[in-house]
Design a protein around this motif. Structure first.
Motif, mmCIF file in Angstrom:
data_model
loop_
_atom_site.group_PDB
_atom_site.id
_atom_site.type_symbol
_atom_site.label_atom_id
_atom_site.label_comp_id
_atom_site.label_asym_id
_atom_site.label_seq_id
_atom_site.Cartn_x
_atom_site.Cartn_y
_atom_site.Cartn_z
ATOM 1 N N GLU A 142 -9.046 0.354 -2.547
ATOM 2 C CA GLU A 142 -8.036 -0.531 -3.123
ATOM 3 C C GLU A 142 -7.118 -1.075 -2.028
ATOM 4 O O GLU A 142 -6.772 -2.268 -2.016
ATOM 5 C CB GLU A 142 -7.223 0.229 -4.170
ATOM 6 N N ILE A 143 -6.747 -0.198 -1.093
ATOM 7 C CA ILE A 143 -5.928 -0.626 0.041
ATOM 8 C C ILE A 143 -6.692 -1.631 0.891
ATOM 9 O O ILE A 143 -6.135 -2.631 1.362
ATOM 10 C CB ILE A 143 -5.500 0.588 0.873
ATOM 11 N N LYS A 144 -7.986 -1.379 1.086
ATOM 12 C CA LYS A 144 -8.821 -2.307 1.852
ATOM 13 C C LYS A 144 -8.778 -3.706 1.223
ATOM 14 O O LYS A 144 -8.602 -4.704 1.930
ATOM 15 C CB LYS A 144 -10.259 -1.788 1.904
ATOM 16 N N ARG A 152 -4.280 -9.811 2.399
ATOM 17 C CA ARG A 152 -3.120 -10.047 3.270
ATOM 18 C C ARG A 152 -3.541 -10.661 4.606
ATOM 19 O O ARG A 152 -2.715 -11.159 5.366
ATOM 20 C CB ARG A 152 -2.406 -8.698 3.494
ATOM 21 N N GLY A 153 -4.848 -10.643 4.924
ATOM 22 C CA GLY A 153 -5.338 -11.143 6.203
ATOM 23 C C GLY A 153 -5.176 -10.159 7.329
ATOM 24 O O GLY A 153 -5.157 -10.535 8.503
ATOM 25 N N VAL A 169 -13.581 1.374 9.887
ATOM 26 C CA VAL A 169 -13.974 2.759 10.174
ATOM 27 C C VAL A 169 -12.798 3.720 10.007
ATOM 28 O O VAL A 169 -12.990 4.936 9.928
ATOM 29 C CB VAL A 169 -14.575 2.899 11.590
ATOM 30 N N GLY A 170 -11.568 3.170 9.944
ATOM 31 C CA GLY A 170 -10.406 4.027 9.777
ATOM 32 C C GLY A 170 -10.218 4.513 8.357
ATOM 33 O O GLY A 170 -9.908 5.684 8.131
ATOM 34 N N ILE A 171 -10.408 3.619 7.380
ATOM 35 C CA ILE A 171 -10.232 4.037 5.988
ATOM 36 C C ILE A 171 -11.458 3.741 5.134
ATOM 37 O O ILE A 171 -11.469 4.052 3.941
ATOM 38 C CB ILE A 171 -8.984 3.382 5.348
ATOM 39 N N GLY A 172 -12.490 3.160 5.728
ATOM 40 C CA GLY A 172 -13.731 2.920 5.003
ATOM 41 C C GLY A 172 -14.558 4.194 4.869
ATOM 42 O O GLY A 172 -14.167 5.265 5.331
ATOM 43 N N PRO A 173 -15.743 4.101 4.274
ATOM 44 C CA PRO A 173 -16.537 5.304 3.988
ATOM 45 C C PRO A 173 -17.224 5.916 5.203
ATOM 46 O O PRO A 173 -17.586 7.093 5.169
ATOM 47 C CB PRO A 173 -17.568 4.800 2.975
ATOM 48 N N ASP A 174 -17.417 5.141 6.266
ATOM 49 C CA ASP A 174 -18.200 5.621 7.405
ATOM 50 C C ASP A 174 -17.328 5.835 8.637
ATOM 51 O O ASP A 174 -16.555 4.960 9.030
ATOM 52 C CB ASP A 174 -19.308 4.619 7.749
ATOM 53 N N ALA A 175 -17.472 6.996 9.254
ATOM 54 C CA ALA A 175 -16.735 7.308 10.476
ATOM 55 C C ALA A 175 -17.370 6.608 11.672
ATOM 56 O O ALA A 175 -18.577 6.337 11.692
ATOM 57 C CB ALA A 175 -16.732 8.817 10.714
ATOM 58 N N ILE A 233 0.806 -1.229 0.000
ATOM 59 C CA ILE A 233 0.000 0.000 0.000
ATOM 60 C C ILE A 233 0.833 1.271 0.000
ATOM 61 O O ILE A 233 0.278 2.372 -0.037
ATOM 62 C CB ILE A 233 -0.949 0.021 1.228
ATOM 63 N N GLY A 234 2.165 1.157 0.076
ATOM 64 C CA GLY A 234 3.002 2.349 0.073
ATOM 65 C C GLY A 234 3.317 2.818 1.477
ATOM 66 O O GLY A 234 2.760 2.335 2.457
#
Length: 385
Positions: free
Chosen positions: A152-154, A160-161, A169-175, A136-137
């Protein structure tokens, strides 16, 4: 003690205090180092001031009665030595809902996942870090939660497991938005903060809290301690309420800094929030986090909490989350940090001053008995509503 709140000389502040024979909490401001009671029938609560079209203008123009110096009132606010016959500070919010957002710093979130997978092994951590960085960089500071890049990272992390509900909630669409405590239940500068007795692994969470009116307009901000029970939440995310909402577990203060020509949302976004823990056992810990690294803006988090989908007629205070999780060993090597009763926690930021609290068990902190109904009755008896 001189200026224990470290309130900056500039800025427009409002808060609450107990003083004299008044049965109700006073709405106060600070002018030239003096605390003034500005409670009025036009705005008898902090909530009412925040609902005005121009809260800063109201406070600036309000007639006030001096009740003492800020230094003396702040010094008398410490629970261990407080003289209840003299003025002392309370939490600066009253009828507002007190909410919190979590997992708002992507960089520290992914580092936590790396550490969890490594199971305490530095060599494994380096290998896993390199592995995930290859997927993911390295630079995630600009990653926008919910964006195509984040999705894409998700997908890569799932493969990767390494996926978890916290990453959702950290990088998904919903806080993540949750209730920190009920209106009137937060504590202020100098108060004791509480830990549920079942917890043996816990920590302070130094954060900035936004203050929003019922319209969703952000009118100011303060600093806070979103006290956290790491072991309870770690057992199950469904225990978040037990981990977060206990007697005296939500601290805010020392005062709310209102937006005006000296302070804006941009100052919040650039703030550095500092933490210091001092134990009776001689232990000390310090750290800091930068709001510039938050993954969702304050405006986005407030919009996630309130809007057409969810109304708050009395407005809300919203903790914005923290990137600082204290891990310094306290005792046996590898056991990390946890609180001990008697710890003094200081959370500070240049534009806000300092919020200082002593740590105790929740049952031993003063029980919350003064709610909205009591406030309304007392204001009515005083002819203020």
């Amino acid at each position: 003690m001189t200026n224990p709140s470290h309130l900056p000389a500039d800025g427009l502040f409002i808060g609450r205090a107990r003083a004299g024979d008044a049965s109700y909490p006073l709405v106060v401001t600070v002018r030239d180092g003096m605390v003034f009671d500005i409670t009025s029938s036009a705005a008898p609560t902090v909530r009412d001031i925040c609902e005005l079209a121009d809260p800063a203008g109201h406070v600036r123009a309000a007639n006030g009665k001096p009740i003492g110096s800020l230094d003396a009132i702040a010094a008398n606010s410490f629970a261990a030595t407080r003289d209840p016959a003299k003025a002392y500070l309370l939490s600066p919010v009253d009828l507002q809902a007190v909410k919190a957002s979590g997992v708002t710093f992507v960089v520290s979130l992914l580092e936590r996942v790396i550490e969890e997978q490594a199971r305490g092994s530095a060599e494994k951590a380096d290998a896993i870090r390199a592995d995930i960085a290859g997927l993911i960089g390295h630079d995630l500071s600009k990653l926008k939660p919910g964006s195509p890049e984040a999705m894409e990272i998700k997908a890569k992390l799932i493969q990767r497991g390494a996926w978890s509900q916290y990453l959702e909630v950290g990088i998904g669409p919903d806080a993540e938005i949750f209730t920190k405590c009920q209106p009137m239940a937060s504590v202020g500068f100098g108060a004791d903060v509480g830990l549920h007795p079942v917890s043996t692994w816990n920590n302070p969470e130094p954060e900035i809290a936004m203050i929003a009116a019922s319209s969703g307009k952000i009118v100011g901000a303060t600093i806070g301690n979103d006290v956290n029970l790491r072991d309870v939440e770690g057992r199950s995310a469904l225990l978040l309420g037990k981990a977060k909402d206990n007697n005296a577990s939500a601290s805010l203060g020392p005062l709310i800094r209102l937006f005006d020509d000296t302070f804006s949302i941009d100052d919040v976004k650039q703030a550095i929030v500092r933490l210091k823990v001092e134990g009776e056992d001689g232990f000390s810990l310090e750290g800091a986090s930068s709001m510039a690294e938050i993954s969702r803006s304050p405006e986005e988090l407030v919009a996630a909490a309130m809007g057409p989908h969810h109304q708050y007629p009395d407005g809300l205070a919203l903790y914005l989350g923290t990137m600082f999780v204290p891990s310094k060993d306290r005792g046996e090597k590898g056991k990390g940090f946890t609180h001990k009763v008697g710890d003094i926690v200081t959370i500070s930021s240049e534009k806000f001053g300092a919020l200082v609290n002593r740590v105790r068990l929740s049952p031993d902190c003063p029980h919350w008995t003064y709610g909205a109904s009591h406030l309304m009755r007392d204001l009515a008896k005083a002819g203020l509503i």
